[in-house]
Design an enzyme around this catalytic site. Structure first.
Site, PDB file in Angstrom:
ATOM      1  N   ARG A   1       0.802  -1.229   0.000  1.00 32.40           N
ATOM      2  CA  ARG A   1       0.000   0.000   0.000  1.00 32.40           C
ATOM      3  C   ARG A   1       0.831   1.273   0.000  1.00 32.40           C
ATOM      4  O   ARG A   1       0.349   2.325  -0.435  1.00 32.40           O
ATOM      5  CB  ARG A   1      -1.023  -0.060   1.127  1.00 32.40           C
TER       6      ARG A   1
ATOM      7  N   GLU B   1       1.557  -7.200  13.699  1.00 32.28           N
ATOM      8  CA  GLU B   1       0.609  -7.445  14.778  1.00 32.28           C
ATOM      9  C   GLU B   1       0.002  -8.836  14.657  1.00 32.28           C
ATOM     10  O   GLU B   1      -0.531  -9.378  15.622  1.00 32.28           O
ATOM     11  CB  GLU B   1      -0.478  -6.370  14.807  1.00 32.28           C
TER      12      GLU B   1
END
Length: 191
Positions: A72, A109
């Site tokens: 991204r 994460e």
């Protein structure tokens, strides 16, 4: 630092950017509140606001490299680089770049990963900004900083469109400034 804390408080562009980002619960796995920027890209005005804010911030900082984190960061980095007269350096996932590369591992994460960069992508003392869509734990950006610094480049700042509330007040990442446009919206709806 968040853009609203740095002279853009009340700027309607930030509201438009935030409103254009969709939250997808439990993606890519249960418990993750995925911040989907594809809806931001579909809104040409919000997308332009995003690029304009970054360009306004970096146009007078003598930046020679905009490094974008796969994937991204690739959607924002090239436009920023062109507008400020810098080159774009892609930081890729393993095995995507031909030729000699250097790599840096990091924690996500929800797992582990690694970034790679061509060894000749940056020169010593080049001034770099690193762009990604989101900062959560800072692991990806820390790996990107390490890659740039291993080649002698000077990381001026890391920049993200979205910063999770956990990073609010965190103005530095590995000693480098962190600039974030918006906090995610809609998190409370799914928690």
């Amino acid at each position: 630092m968040f853009a609203a804390e740095n002279g853009l408080k009340g700027d309607p562009r930030l509201e438009a950017i935030s409103g254009a980002i969709r939250v997808v619960p439990n993606f890519p796995k249960k418990g993750i509140m995925f911040q989907d920027i594809t809806t931001l890209l579909l809104d040409h005005k919000a997308f332009k606001h995003t690029i304009d804010i970054f360009v306004d911030r970096y146009k007078d900082m003598q930046i020679s490299v905009v490094a974008g984190v796969e994937a991204r960061g690739f959607m924002f980095g090239p436009s920023i680089a062109l507008a400020i007269g810098a080159k774009f350096v892609p930081l890729r996932k393993p095995g995507k770049l031909p030729g000699k590369v250097i790599s840096e591992s990091y924690e996500l994460e929800y797992g582990h990963d690694r970034l790679e960069m061509h060894v000749d992508a940056v020169e010593p003392l080049e001034r770099v900004i690193i762009i990604d869509d989101l900062v959560a734990t800072g692991g990806t950006l820390s790996a990107a900083i390490s890659l740039m610094e291993s080649q002698g480049a000077e990381v001026v700042e890391c920049a993200c469109v979205i910063g999770l509330p956990e990073v609010k007040g965190q103005h530095k990442l590995k000693g480098k400034p962190l600039y974030v446009l918006v906090e995610p919206s809609g998190l409370d709806e799914f928690c």
